[in-house]
Every structure is written in structure tokens, then in C-alpha cells.
Design an enzyme around this catalytic site. Structure first.
Site, PDB file in Angstrom:
ATOM      1  N   ASP A 247       0.845  -1.193   0.172  1.00 14.35           N
ATOM      2  CA  ASP A 247      -0.090  -0.109   0.080  1.00 14.35           C
ATOM      3  C   ASP A 247       0.912   1.217  -0.032  1.00 14.35           C
ATOM      4  O   ASP A 247       1.993   1.090   0.470  1.00 14.35           O
ATOM      5  CB  ASP A 247      -0.944   0.275   1.226  1.00 14.35           C
ATOM      6  CG  ASP A 247      -1.957  -0.831   1.350  1.00 14.35           C
ATOM      7  OD1 ASP A 247      -2.279  -1.410   0.072  1.00 14.35           O
ATOM      8  OD2 ASP A 247      -2.520  -1.178   2.249  1.00 14.35           O
ATOM      9  N   MET A 248       0.572   2.246  -0.464  1.00 10.94           N
ATOM     10  CA  MET A 248       1.148   3.644  -0.531  1.00 10.94           C
ATOM     11  C   MET A 248       0.692   4.343   0.656  1.00 10.94           C
ATOM     12  O   MET A 248      -0.648   4.631   0.672  1.00 10.94           O
ATOM     13  CB  MET A 248       1.067   4.481  -1.929  1.00 10.94           C
ATOM     14  CG  MET A 248       2.091   5.547  -1.773  1.00 10.94           C
ATOM     15  SD  MET A 248       3.874   4.952  -1.353  1.00 10.94           S
ATOM     16  CE  MET A 248       4.396   4.343  -3.128  1.00 10.94           C
TER      17      MET A 248
ATOM     18  N   GLN B 142      -0.249   6.949  -6.149  1.00 14.75           N
ATOM     19  CA  GLN B 142      -1.207   7.840  -6.063  1.00 14.75           C
ATOM     20  C   GLN B 142      -1.165   8.979  -7.311  1.00 14.75           C
ATOM     21  O   GLN B 142      -0.362   9.865  -7.185  1.00 14.75           O
ATOM     22  CB  GLN B 142      -0.893   8.591  -4.693  1.00 14.75           C
ATOM     23  CG  GLN B 142      -1.118   7.597  -3.479  1.00 14.75           C
ATOM     24  CD  GLN B 142      -0.391   8.054  -2.325  1.00 14.75           C
ATOM     25  OE1 GLN B 142       0.807   8.760  -2.556  1.00 14.75           O
ATOM     26  NE2 GLN B 142      -0.776   7.409  -1.179  1.00 14.75           N
TER      27      GLN B 142
ATOM     28  N   ARG C 165      -0.775  -0.715  -8.687  1.00 13.46           N
ATOM     29  CA  ARG C 165      -2.028  -0.548  -8.464  1.00 13.46           C
ATOM     30  C   ARG C 165      -2.283   1.238  -8.500  1.00 13.46           C
ATOM     31  O   ARG C 165      -1.394   1.819  -7.908  1.00 13.46           O
ATOM     32  CB  ARG C 165      -2.191  -0.814  -6.934  1.00 13.46           C
ATOM     33  CG  ARG C 165      -3.653  -0.346  -6.512  1.00 13.46           C
ATOM     34  CD  ARG C 165      -4.058  -0.384  -5.174  1.00 13.46           C
ATOM     35  NE  ARG C 165      -4.028  -1.685  -4.550  1.00 13.46           N
ATOM     36  CZ  ARG C 165      -3.554  -1.809  -3.257  1.00 13.46           C
ATOM     37  NH1 ARG C 165      -3.197  -1.009  -2.291  1.00 13.46           N
ATOM     38  NH2 ARG C 165      -3.589  -3.143  -2.929  1.00 13.46           N
TER      39      ARG C 165
ATOM     40  N   ALA D 128      -5.319   8.745  -0.755  1.00 15.64           N
ATOM     41  CA  ALA D 128      -5.915   9.160   0.199  1.00 15.64           C
ATOM     42  C   ALA D 128      -5.821  10.005   1.522  1.00 15.64           C
ATOM     43  O   ALA D 128      -6.527  10.057   2.332  1.00 15.64           O
ATOM     44  CB  ALA D 128      -6.688   7.722   0.798  1.00 15.64           C
TER      45      ALA D 128
ATOM     46  N   HIS E 274     -13.382   3.897  -7.697  1.00 18.23           N
ATOM     47  CA  HIS E 274     -14.760   3.753  -7.939  1.00 18.23           C
ATOM     48  C   HIS E 274     -15.216   4.546  -8.906  1.00 18.23           C
ATOM     49  O   HIS E 274     -16.478   4.784  -9.024  1.00 18.23           O
ATOM     50  CB  HIS E 274     -15.321   3.447  -6.926  1.00 18.23           C
ATOM     51  CG  HIS E 274     -14.614   2.976  -5.605  1.00 18.23           C
ATOM     52  ND1 HIS E 274     -13.986   3.495  -4.722  1.00 18.23           N
ATOM     53  CD2 HIS E 274     -14.859   1.541  -5.324  1.00 18.23           C
ATOM     54  CE1 HIS E 274     -13.532   2.614  -3.895  1.00 18.23           C
ATOM     55  NE2 HIS E 274     -14.010   1.367  -4.089  1.00 18.23           N
TER      56      HIS E 274
ATOM     57  N   ARG F 269     -10.140   7.589   6.659  1.00 15.53           N
ATOM     58  CA  ARG F 269     -10.073   7.725   5.311  1.00 15.53           C
ATOM     59  C   ARG F 269     -11.096   7.617   4.546  1.00 15.53           C
ATOM     60  O   ARG F 269     -11.491   8.374   3.547  1.00 15.53           O
ATOM     61  CB  ARG F 269      -8.700   7.235   4.840  1.00 15.53           C
ATOM     62  CG  ARG F 269      -7.393   7.725   5.354  1.00 15.53           C
ATOM     63  CD  ARG F 269      -6.167   7.294   4.617  1.00 15.53           C
ATOM     64  NE  ARG F 269      -5.922   5.836   4.749  1.00 15.53           N
ATOM     65  CZ  ARG F 269      -5.408   5.233   5.848  1.00 15.53           C
ATOM     66  NH1 ARG F 269      -4.896   5.991   6.930  1.00 15.53           N
ATOM     67  NH2 ARG F 269      -5.069   3.792   5.684  1.00 15.53           N
TER      68      ARG F 269
HETATM   69  P1  FDA Z   1     -13.668   9.195  -5.988  1.00 15.54           P
HETATM   70  O1  FDA Z   1     -13.189   9.575  -4.566  1.00 15.54           O
HETATM   71  O2  FDA Z   1     -13.897  10.123  -7.014  1.00 15.54           O
HETATM   72  O3  FDA Z   1     -15.215   8.645  -5.681  1.00 15.54           O
HETATM   73  C1  FDA Z   1     -15.890   8.148  -6.876  1.00 15.54           C
HETATM   74  C2  FDA Z   1     -17.107   7.470  -6.515  1.00 15.54           C
HETATM   75  O4  FDA Z   1     -16.964   6.030  -5.549  1.00 15.54           O
HETATM   76  C3  FDA Z   1     -17.789   8.395  -5.598  1.00 15.54           C
HETATM   77  O5  FDA Z   1     -18.731   9.202  -5.892  1.00 15.54           O
HETATM   78  C4  FDA Z   1     -18.619   7.314  -4.625  1.00 15.54           C
HETATM   79  O6  FDA Z   1     -19.735   6.886  -5.454  1.00 15.54           O
HETATM   80  C5  FDA Z   1     -17.527   6.022  -4.589  1.00 15.54           C
HETATM   81  N1  FDA Z   1     -16.752   6.191  -3.432  1.00 15.54           N
HETATM   82  C6  FDA Z   1     -15.499   6.486  -3.329  1.00 15.54           C
HETATM   83  N2  FDA Z   1     -15.052   6.520  -2.139  1.00 15.54           N
HETATM   84  C7  FDA Z   1     -16.077   6.224  -1.262  1.00 15.54           C
HETATM   85  C8  FDA Z   1     -16.120   5.875   0.124  1.00 15.54           C
HETATM   86  N3  FDA Z   1     -15.200   5.961   1.000  1.00 15.54           N
HETATM   87  N4  FDA Z   1     -17.611   5.482   0.435  1.00 15.54           N
HETATM   88  C9  FDA Z   1     -18.503   5.242  -0.412  1.00 15.54           C
HETATM   89  N5  FDA Z   1     -18.401   5.548  -1.619  1.00 15.54           N
HETATM   90  C10 FDA Z   1     -17.246   5.860  -2.066  1.00 15.54           C
HETATM   91  N6  FDA Z   1      -5.196   5.367  -1.299  1.00 15.54           N
HETATM   92  C11 FDA Z   1      -3.839   5.407  -1.171  1.00 15.54           C
HETATM   93  O7  FDA Z   1      -3.602   6.448  -0.602  1.00 15.54           O
HETATM   94  N7  FDA Z   1      -3.097   4.453  -1.004  1.00 15.54           N
HETATM   95  C12 FDA Z   1      -3.669   3.060  -1.185  1.00 15.54           C
HETATM   96  O8  FDA Z   1      -2.621   2.010  -1.257  1.00 15.54           O
HETATM   97  C13 FDA Z   1      -4.592   2.925  -1.494  1.00 15.54           C
HETATM   98  N8  FDA Z   1      -5.065   1.571  -1.922  1.00 15.54           N
HETATM   99  C14 FDA Z   1      -6.288   1.475  -2.498  1.00 15.54           C
HETATM  100  C15 FDA Z   1      -6.608   0.139  -2.968  1.00 15.54           C
HETATM  101  C16 FDA Z   1      -7.887  -0.167  -3.692  1.00 15.54           C
HETATM  102  C17 FDA Z   1      -8.143  -1.210  -4.165  1.00 15.54           C
HETATM  103  C18 FDA Z   1      -8.801   1.207  -3.647  1.00 15.54           C
HETATM  104  C19 FDA Z   1     -10.072   0.899  -4.425  1.00 15.54           C
HETATM  105  C20 FDA Z   1      -8.546   2.450  -3.370  1.00 15.54           C
HETATM  106  C21 FDA Z   1      -7.168   2.579  -2.514  1.00 15.54           C
HETATM  107  N9  FDA Z   1      -6.853   3.750  -2.036  1.00 15.54           N
HETATM  108  C22 FDA Z   1      -5.449   3.941  -1.767  1.00 15.54           C
HETATM  109  C23 FDA Z   1      -8.041   4.856  -1.924  1.00 15.54           C
HETATM  110  C24 FDA Z   1      -7.859   5.715  -3.154  1.00 15.54           C
HETATM  111  O9  FDA Z   1      -6.833   6.473  -3.058  1.00 15.54           O
HETATM  112  C25 FDA Z   1      -8.919   6.648  -2.979  1.00 15.54           C
HETATM  113  O10 FDA Z   1      -8.912   7.517  -1.951  1.00 15.54           O
HETATM  114  C26 FDA Z   1     -10.489   5.994  -3.059  1.00 15.54           C
HETATM  115  O11 FDA Z   1     -10.413   4.965  -3.777  1.00 15.54           O
HETATM  116  C27 FDA Z   1     -11.614   7.044  -3.344  1.00 15.54           C
HETATM  117  O12 FDA Z   1     -11.332   7.552  -4.745  1.00 15.54           O
HETATM  118  P2  FDA Z   1     -12.206   7.098  -6.026  1.00 15.54           P
HETATM  119  O13 FDA Z   1     -11.078   6.703  -7.140  1.00 15.54           O
HETATM  120  O14 FDA Z   1     -13.000   5.842  -5.667  1.00 15.54           O
HETATM  121  O15 FDA Z   1     -12.789   8.145  -6.534  1.00 15.54           O
END
Ligand code: FDA
Length: 303
Positions: free
Chosen positions: A129-130, A159, A180, A185, A223, A284
């Protein structure tokens, strides 16, 4: 920005007290499989039955005690053994600060190597993870170092919100490790990271184009439906096989989208956190979406 505000107050004792109380715990369970490996394995089984694999994350970060760091590595080792014995489809996601990075980088690498070695024996993989920007260099360096000893077994998260990521991605693609791609976050200073969603999304799209055209194994972690659609278009455009990349989503987030991607024939992996140290992870997730904050506050006042 609401996200930065929540992350800034998350470590205040009174916020922590409220958020880890009964209501917080209930809301956290939406994003966390449970407090022990049994809970996590039950979730993995259900995910496998829904046609997706999992990535197990044993919750914990910024561990400042060598014994606790080693215990975390041992938990990962036994998680792999349980996955192997039960024939489930799951790999591992590991944070280096849980392996002891704040204590001594060599301790963290040693613990991560133990996990990687056991994963390799079980024909599995490990993604680092980052965490926040203080850990970007050691995390990438550790991934590259361990990938020499365990080729094909290591991956790392990058990221899109960090300005530096374009360069990091080139290094990782050259080493052909699994990458990935996520948005990021943590709360980062504006001199090193994009803050506006429009800028983060544009950076994600640019990195995605580069990543899917490489020989690295792309793990598209988002997502965001617009970016997922864009990713599908890009892989179709270059004729990339569907078994050479995967979409990744978080446990408890957009279950409908997880199922839809499986129905469409894409590889999907769901990130499954478990353990008692769920607070920072939970905050987060809360911070990512204003609707989560409202939901949490509503639950608190309706007690
Ligand atoms: P965005 O935040 O724009 O969300 C798009 C849509 O997704 C939203 O409109 C909502 O519908 C849904 N959604 C997103 N987050 C939600 C939540 N918390 N609750 C409910 N709905 C939500 N970050 C990091 O810094 N280091 C890491 O190692 C990882 N690892 C990681 C693994 C995996 C498998 C995922 C999917 C994500 C991570 N992340 C992460 C987190 C990532 O950086 C980011 O913060 C979240 O995925 C939210 O961003 P989205 O890309 O989903 O887009």
C-alpha cells in the site's frame, strides 16, 4: 476541502473517542470485514462466489515497536496459510509502516520479505500500500528490491494526486512490477499534490493511459465510473487481453459496480481490511465522501 479537514481532526482525542464508540464501530463495519481473520475469510469466500478475488489487508500502521511489527508479519504469514489451505482466491496488501518502517527501514524490509517469501511459496502476490508522501521513496524502493528476490510477486500502489507519480510510474513499469493506480487518500501539501478533483482525475487518466500500454500488470483501483469507462475504452483501443489487468475496489464501496464489472467479464479484486486497528482506515473512508460524513453524523444523533 472537507476531506482535509476531517483528516486534520481525526487524531484529536475527542474525535477519536466519538468515532470509535458503538456507533462508529457499527459504521466502520461497513468498510471492514471484521476484527479477526475468520471474519475476513468469510468475506473472501463470499467474494469468490461472486466471481471476484480479494486482497487481504491486516489493519495497522505507524507501528513503533519491533515486536508488534513482527507480530503483524506473522499474522500475514498465517493469513496466507489459511488462504492456501482453504483454496480461496486472495492476495495480500501490506503497509510498510506496519512492518516497522518508522522504527528502522531494514526492520520493515526484513518483515516484508518474510511475508513476500511465504506468499511466493503459496503462489501468491503482495502489494505494498502507499501511505503519505514521507513513505513514497522507501515504499517504491522496497518494492523494487523485493521484486528482485521474488520476481512476479510484488506490486505497489501509486497515487495520482502526487506530482511525482509520473516519474515513479516509469521506474515501476521498467521493472515490470504490478502497479495499483489509485487517486490517493492522505492529506498532502499543495506544493506536492493536486487537491482539486478535476486535476486528480486528469492525472489519473494520464497515468492510466501510460500504465495500460505497458507490460506491467495494471491494477486499476477506483470507484469512479468515468475513469472506469475510460479504462475500458483504453484497453479495448489497444486490444489488451482482459486477463492481463484487473479492476480493484474497496470492501463496502459500490458493490453494484463490483458485480457489474464481473458480469461484463473483467477481473475484479476487492480490498478486504480486517483487524482491530480500523480507526485510521475508517477515517480515510469517511473523509472521501461528504455523504459518509452526513451518514455517520445522522447515526450519532439518532442514537
Ligand atoms: P472518488 O473519490 O472520485 O469517488 C468516486 C465514487 O466512488 C464516489 O462518487 C462514490 O460513489 C464512490 N466512493 C468513493 N469512495 C467512497 C467511500 N469512501 N465511501 C462510499 N463511496 C465511495 N489510497 C492510498 O493513498 N494508498 C493506497 O494504497 C490505496 N489503496 C487502495 C486500494 C484500492 C483497491 C482502492 C479502490 C483504493 C485505494 N486507495 C488507496 C484509496 C484511493 O486513493 C481513493 O482515496 C479512493 O479509492 C476513493 O477514490 P475513487 O477513485 O474511488 O474516486
Amino acid at each position: 476541502m472537507l476531506r482535509n479537514l476531517i483528516l486534520a481532526v481525526a487524531n484529536r482525542p475527542f474525535v477519536r473517542r466519538i468515532a470509535t464508540g458503538g456507533v462508529g464501530r457499527r459504521v466502520a463495519l461497513r468498510f471492514v470485514a471484521g476484527e479477526d481473520i475468520e471474519d475476513a475469510l468469510k468475506v473472501v469466500k463470499i467474494l469468490n462466489e461472486r466471481g471476484m478475488s480479494a486482497s487481504l489487508d491486516y489493519l495497522g500502521e505507524n507501528v513503533h515497536d519491533a515486536t508488534a511489527a513482527q507480530a503483524a508479519a506473522d499474522t500475514y504469514r498465517s493469513a496466507i496459510e489459511r488462504v492456501e489451505a482453504s483454496g480461496l482466491q486472495a492476495n495480500l496488501s501490506v503497509k510498510l509502516t506496519q512492518m516497522g518502517l518508522d522504527l528502522d527501514p531494514e526492520v520493515a524490509i526484513g518483515n516484508a520479505a518474510v511475508v513476500a517469501a511465504r506468499a511466493a511459496e503459496a503462489d501468491g502476490t503482495v502489494t505494498l500500500d502507499m501511505e503519505d508522501h514521507r513513505y513514497t521513496d522507501p515504499t517504491i524502493d522496497t518494492c523494487l528490491r523485493l521484486s528482485h528476490s521474488y520476481p512476479g510477486r510484488l506490486g505497489v500502489a501509486i497515487q495520482a494526486y502526487l506530482f511525482r507519480t509520473e516519474k515513479d510510474l516509469e521506474r515501476l513499469m521498467e521493472a515490470r512490477v504490478q502497479v495499483r493506480l489509485c487517486k490517493g487518500a492522505y492529506r498532502e501539501p499543495s506544493k506536492i499534490a493536486y487537491h482539486r478533483k478535476i486535476d486528480v482525475d486528469a492525472a489519473y487518466a494520464r497515468l492510466l493511459v501510460r500504465l495500460v500500454s505497458s507490460e506491467a500488470y495494471p491494477m486499476i483501483a477506483t470507484h469512479d465510473e468515468r475513469l472506469i469507462r475510460f479504462a475500458k475504452e483504453q484497453v479495448a483501443k489497444i486490444g489488451r487481453d482482459r486477463d492481463t489487468f484487473e479492476f480493484q475496489l474497496l470492501y463496502g464501496v459500490r458493490r453494484d459496480l463490483q458485480d457489474q464489472l464481473v458480469r461484463e467479464g473483467y477481473r475484479v479484486r476487492v480490498y478486504v481490511p480486517f483487524g482491530t486497528e480500523w480507526y485510521p482506515y475508517f477515517m480515510r473512508r469517511i473523509a472521501e465522501r461528504p455523504a459518509n460524513v452526513k451518514f455517520f453524523l445522522r447515526q450519532l444523533v439518532s442514537r
